[in-house]
Design a protein around this motif. Structure first.
Motif, PDB file in Angstrom:
ATOM      1  N   ARG A 113       0.810  -1.212   0.000  1.00 42.12           N
ATOM      2  CA  ARG A 113       0.000   0.000   0.000  1.00 42.12           C
ATOM      3  C   ARG A 113       0.839   1.256   0.000  1.00 42.12           C
ATOM      4  N   GLN A 114       0.166   2.382   0.177  1.00 42.15           N
ATOM      5  CA  GLN A 114       0.813   3.690   0.169  1.00 42.15           C
ATOM      6  C   GLN A 114       1.416   3.985  -1.198  1.00 42.15           C
ATOM      7  N   PHE A 115       0.548   3.874  -2.193  1.00 46.67           N
ATOM      8  CA  PHE A 115       0.907   4.289  -3.544  1.00 46.67           C
ATOM      9  C   PHE A 115       2.138   3.507  -4.000  1.00 46.67           C
ATOM     10  N   ILE A 116       3.152   4.173  -4.544  1.00 48.43           N
ATOM     11  CA  ILE A 116       4.300   3.428  -5.051  1.00 48.43           C
ATOM     12  C   ILE A 116       5.331   3.144  -3.968  1.00 48.43           C
ATOM     13  N   PHE A 117       4.976   3.384  -2.697  1.00 51.70           N
ATOM     14  CA  PHE A 117       5.948   3.145  -1.629  1.00 51.70           C
ATOM     15  C   PHE A 117       6.217   1.648  -1.460  1.00 51.70           C
ATOM     16  N   ARG A 118       5.187   0.859  -1.507  1.00 51.90           N
ATOM     17  CA  ARG A 118       5.373  -0.594  -1.424  1.00 51.90           C
ATOM     18  C   ARG A 118       4.586  -1.258  -2.536  1.00 51.90           C
ATOM     19  N   MET A 119       5.291  -1.735  -3.533  1.00 55.57           N
ATOM     20  CA  MET A 119       4.632  -2.346  -4.677  1.00 55.57           C
ATOM     21  C   MET A 119       5.026  -3.814  -4.788  1.00 55.57           C
ATOM     22  N   ARG A 120       4.292  -4.540  -5.588  1.00 58.62           N
ATOM     23  CA  ARG A 120       4.628  -5.962  -5.783  1.00 58.62           C
ATOM     24  C   ARG A 120       5.733  -6.110  -6.821  1.00 58.62           C
ATOM     25  N   GLU A 121       5.750  -5.186  -7.750  1.00 60.09           N
ATOM     26  CA  GLU A 121       6.852  -5.155  -8.719  1.00 60.09           C
ATOM     27  C   GLU A 121       7.551  -3.827  -8.506  1.00 60.09           C
ATOM     28  N   PHE A 122       8.838  -3.864  -8.178  1.00 57.80           N
ATOM     29  CA  PHE A 122       9.533  -2.626  -7.874  1.00 57.80           C
ATOM     30  C   PHE A 122      10.954  -2.686  -8.392  1.00 57.80           C
ATOM     31  N   GLU A 123      11.610  -1.559  -8.357  1.00 56.06           N
ATOM     32  CA  GLU A 123      12.940  -1.485  -8.921  1.00 56.06           C
ATOM     33  C   GLU A 123      13.935  -1.104  -7.831  1.00 56.06           C
ATOM     34  N   GLN A 124      15.071  -1.784  -7.844  1.00 54.90           N
ATOM     35  CA  GLN A 124      16.094  -1.523  -6.840  1.00 54.90           C
ATOM     36  C   GLN A 124      17.371  -1.007  -7.480  1.00 54.90           C
ATOM     37  N   MET A 125      18.090  -0.215  -6.716  1.00 53.80           N
ATOM     38  CA  MET A 125      19.441   0.175  -7.109  1.00 53.80           C
ATOM     39  C   MET A 125      20.341  -0.310  -5.976  1.00 53.80           C
ATOM     40  N   GLU A 126      21.114  -1.335  -6.272  1.00 50.92           N
ATOM     41  CA  GLU A 126      21.902  -1.945  -5.210  1.00 50.92           C
ATOM     42  C   GLU A 126      23.378  -1.944  -5.564  1.00 50.92           C
ATOM     43  N   ILE A 133      18.656   0.745  -2.479  1.00 52.62           N
ATOM     44  CA  ILE A 133      17.663   1.817  -2.488  1.00 52.62           C
ATOM     45  C   ILE A 133      16.558   1.483  -3.465  1.00 52.62           C
ATOM     46  N   GLY A 134      15.331   1.761  -3.078  1.00 52.20           N
ATOM     47  CA  GLY A 134      14.191   1.506  -3.943  1.00 52.20           C
ATOM     48  C   GLY A 134      13.991   2.682  -4.874  1.00 52.20           C
ATOM     49  N   VAL A 135      14.037   2.428  -6.176  1.00 51.93           N
ATOM     50  CA  VAL A 135      13.875   3.516  -7.145  1.00 51.93           C
ATOM     51  C   VAL A 135      12.518   4.186  -6.980  1.00 51.93           C
ATOM     52  N   ASP A 136      11.498   3.364  -6.788  1.00 49.31           N
ATOM     53  CA  ASP A 136      10.148   3.893  -6.696  1.00 49.31           C
ATOM     54  C   ASP A 136       9.964   4.738  -5.435  1.00 49.31           C
ATOM     55  N   ARG A 137      10.602   4.288  -4.358  1.00 45.40           N
ATOM     56  CA  ARG A 137      10.554   5.072  -3.128  1.00 45.40           C
ATOM     57  C   ARG A 137      11.282   6.387  -3.293  1.00 45.40           C
ATOM     58  N   MET A 138      12.400   6.302  -3.990  1.00 46.15           N
ATOM     59  CA  MET A 138      13.185   7.503  -4.243  1.00 46.15           C
ATOM     60  C   MET A 138      12.361   8.472  -5.085  1.00 46.15           C
ATOM     61  N   PHE A 139      11.678   7.943  -6.060  1.00 49.77           N
ATOM     62  CA  PHE A 139      10.789   8.726  -6.921  1.00 49.77           C
ATOM     63  C   PHE A 139       9.721   9.426  -6.068  1.00 49.77           C
ATOM     64  N   LEU A 140       9.099   8.645  -5.198  1.00 48.55           N
ATOM     65  CA  LEU A 140       8.063   9.194  -4.338  1.00 48.55           C
ATOM     66  C   LEU A 140       8.645  10.263  -3.410  1.00 48.55           C
ATOM     67  N   GLN A 141       9.839   9.993  -2.932  1.00 45.19           N
ATOM     68  CA  GLN A 141      10.507  10.943  -2.044  1.00 45.19           C
ATOM     69  C   GLN A 141      10.757  12.252  -2.780  1.00 45.19           C
ATOM     70  N   VAL A 142      11.269  12.152  -3.989  1.00 48.05           N
ATOM     71  CA  VAL A 142      11.590  13.348  -4.761  1.00 48.05           C
ATOM     72  C   VAL A 142      10.322  14.144  -5.071  1.00 48.05           C
ATOM     73  N   VAL A 143       9.280  13.439  -5.496  1.00 48.37           N
ATOM     74  CA  VAL A 143       8.049  14.150  -5.839  1.00 48.37           C
ATOM     75  C   VAL A 143       7.423  14.772  -4.592  1.00 48.37           C
ATOM     76  N   SER A 144       7.440  14.055  -3.470  1.00 46.27           N
ATOM     77  CA  SER A 144       6.802  14.651  -2.299  1.00 46.27           C
ATOM     78  C   SER A 144       7.610  15.816  -1.752  1.00 46.27           C
TER      79      SER A 144
END
Length: 516
Positions: free
Chosen positions: A255-268, A374-385
């Motif tokens: 939940r919480q939009f793109i914060f926790r998704m079933r398909e997500f992208e990582q930068m490791e 780092i989660g790309v999608d979380r980073m995206f959400l962080q940047v937009v918020s």
RNA sequence: GCGGGAGUAGCUCAGUUGGUAGAGCAUUAGCCUUCCAAGCUAAGGGUCGCGGAUUCGAGCUCCGUCUCCCGCUCCA
């Protein structure tokens, strides 16, 4: 504005301006899956480039790879994901609490064990020196009964776990009268298996296909390529391998939009170091990564570390970098000191030596690993918020107006500049089009001549375009244009032929990377 | 998964005791030309989340279902 409203506005803005759409929306969507739209994909690519360049470009001892999503199934046994991601869960209907069925049973068995031990201890006290524990255990009726019960539960339990017999597990819980610690009732649901890894089949089913998993993390793709990269790249410890890629987890609650998704992208990035030096490197990477986040200029106080006190079995230090989201401080990146756990596991499962010969020390060892993930999608959400703001503007007539503006760092912005004729006549559109066709090879440009100039500026503000080039009547006379800045709304007049260099300087990733 | 709330145009919403869908903004075309949204004219866009039931008739009532949001667990 309440936090919920801020978050709702963010989600709505993402959809309305082509950043993020719910997946499969015309079919009512797919839970916890999202698509990136025309601007979202640009922003996401820019975030990835910022990360990749800061790792691979700035550090001569870090290289990148791109491993396949499909991997040999044994990898997930070695990594521990097959066991750890296969929990049988059961809910108590009264307390609404969820438990791991195997843990409930194990705790119950521990209680019986405890009872026996107490019985033994009591007898020991009574008989003193002459106490024969073995004989006591074999003759005492209470101990015998408990032991029989324990043996029975144990054999049923291990059989059920081996056969993944969920109904059997539930039956044990019912038969042993385990109650919920919270509600004290035995009102249990069925036992369900929540396998957090998605699986599919490889090969034609008729010829006996094998079950393979979609990777739940990208890290293992790095570990299994450790030898390949070290040898072919002539890498010397300490060195790192970076990777950006999709991972998949069948979350129970996503939940919480793109914060926790079933398909997500990582930068490791996995950084291989000499054993014993790992905690020093851990501290260095903590600082480096924090600096990377703060370089975006969203306010140092909005970031913090959250050091783990409870460590995973493979780690000897771990921290999160958290950002102050509209819904509170949440993890964006994890930094873990993973010891030699992963390489050791792969060494034992694959039978291949995962060692590095250190020419300086003159000996071989399995390197220790510091992971930054780092989660790309979380980073995206962080940047937009961080970037999305409603700004109060005082107008000339004294009234106030709100401007919705996405204050993205220039390098991250999907559209770098919009070129617009002040009016749609006197040849101004032609000049503007000419400028676009000159600059479009270097920057993502937009041309817009619809509606009043003010409205066009606001449209660009909403998608985060940092610069607007306006062509007015003076342009035709002296070949100068104005640059209007998104953040200050101020304008500057520059020569047309200088435009390219000026914009290039402002949107170049180098200016970001130089802060690191 | 369980509990609570919601779903009508791209967005924000209206829609009376059931009578066959509306506004503003946005979009498109044209007119006007004005450096910080909201000038004029016209047009396009909805099987009211989906399915079923009741009814002569359902956006509105009932049942089911899907999705989203808020709590409970885990993580990137």
């Amino acid at each position: 504005m309440a936090q919920d409203d801020v978050f709702k506005k963010l989600v709505a803005h993402c959809k309305e301006y082509g950043y993020v759409f719910p997946s499969s929306e015309i079919y009512d969507g797919l839970s916890a899956v999202y698509d990136y739209g025309q601007y979202g994909v640009e922003l996401k690519n820019n975030i990835k480039k910022y990360w990749w360049d800061s790792m691979v470009l700035l550090n001569e001892n870090i290289v990148g790879i791109d491993s396949a999503i499909f991997m040999h199934p044994t990898i997930w046994k070695a990594s521990g994901h097959v066991d750890a991601f296969n929990d049988p869960l059961i809910d108590n209907k009264d307390s609404k609490k969820r438990y791991r069925a195997d843990v409930l049973i194990e705790e119950h068995m521990a209680k019986i064990e405890d009872k026996i031990l107490k019985e033994v201890a009591k007898a020991h006290e009574r008989f003193g020196e002459s106490f024969d524990e073995k004989k006591f255990r074999e003759t005492n009726p209470r101990v015998l009964a408990s032991q029989a019960k324990l043996d029975e539960v144990y054999s049923r339990f291990s059989k059920a776990m081996n056969d993944t017999d969920l109904e059997g597990l539930r039956q044990i819980i019912l038969d042993t009268e385990i109650v919920c610690p919270l509600s004290g009732t035995r009102n249990w649901t069925d036992v369900r298996q929540f396998n957090l890894m998605f699986s599919t089949e490889m090969g034609s089913t008729s010829e006996g296909a094998s079950k393979i998993y979609l990777r739940p993390e990208t890290a293992q793709g790095i570990f299994v390529n450790f030898l390949n990269v070290q040898k072919t790249g002539r890498m010397k410890v300490p060195f790192g391998i970076a990777q950006i890629g999709k991972a998949f987890r069948n979350e129970i609650v996503a939940r919480q939009f793109i914060f926790r998704m079933r398909e997500f992208e990582q930068m490791e990035m996995q950084f291989f170091v000499q054993p014993g030096s790992e905690l020093d490197w851990f501290r260095r990477w903590k600082e480096t990564r924090m600096k990377w986040h703060r370089a975006l200029g969203f306010g140092d106080d909005n970031y913090r570390f959250h050091d783990h006190t409870k460590l995973a079995h493979y780690a000897n230090a771990a921290t999160d970098i958290e950002y102050k989201f509209p819904f509170g401080f949440k993890e964006v990146e994890g930094i873990h000191s993973r010891t030699d756990y992963d390489l050791k596991q792969h060494q034992s499962f694959s039978g291949k030596k995962m060692q590095y010969f250190d020419p300086e020390k003159g000996e071989s060892y399995i390197p220790y690993v510091i992971e930054t993930s780092i989660g790309v999608d979380r980073m995206f959400l962080q940047v937009v918020s961080a970037a999305l703001q409603d700004e109060e503007i005082k107008k000339e007539d004294g009234t106030t107006d709100t401007r919705t503006v996405l204050r993205l760092p220039s390098f991250l912005a999907p559209v770098k500049l919009a070129v617009m004729p002040l009016v749609k006549k006197d040849g101004l559109p032609d000049i503007a089009q000419k400028i676009v066709s000159d600059l479009k090879f270097d920057f993502n440009c937009q041309y817009d001549d619809k509606d009043s100039i003010g409205r066009r500026y606001r449209r660009q503000d909403a998608i985060g375009t940092p610069y607007c080039i306006t062509i007015d009547h003076q342009t035709a006379a002296d070949n100068t244009v104005t640059i209007r800045y998104r953040d200050s709304m101020k304008q500057e007049r520059v020569r047309t032929e200088e435009l390219k260099n000026i914009i290039f300087e402002k949107v170049s990733i180098a200016s970001l990377l130089k802060k690191l």
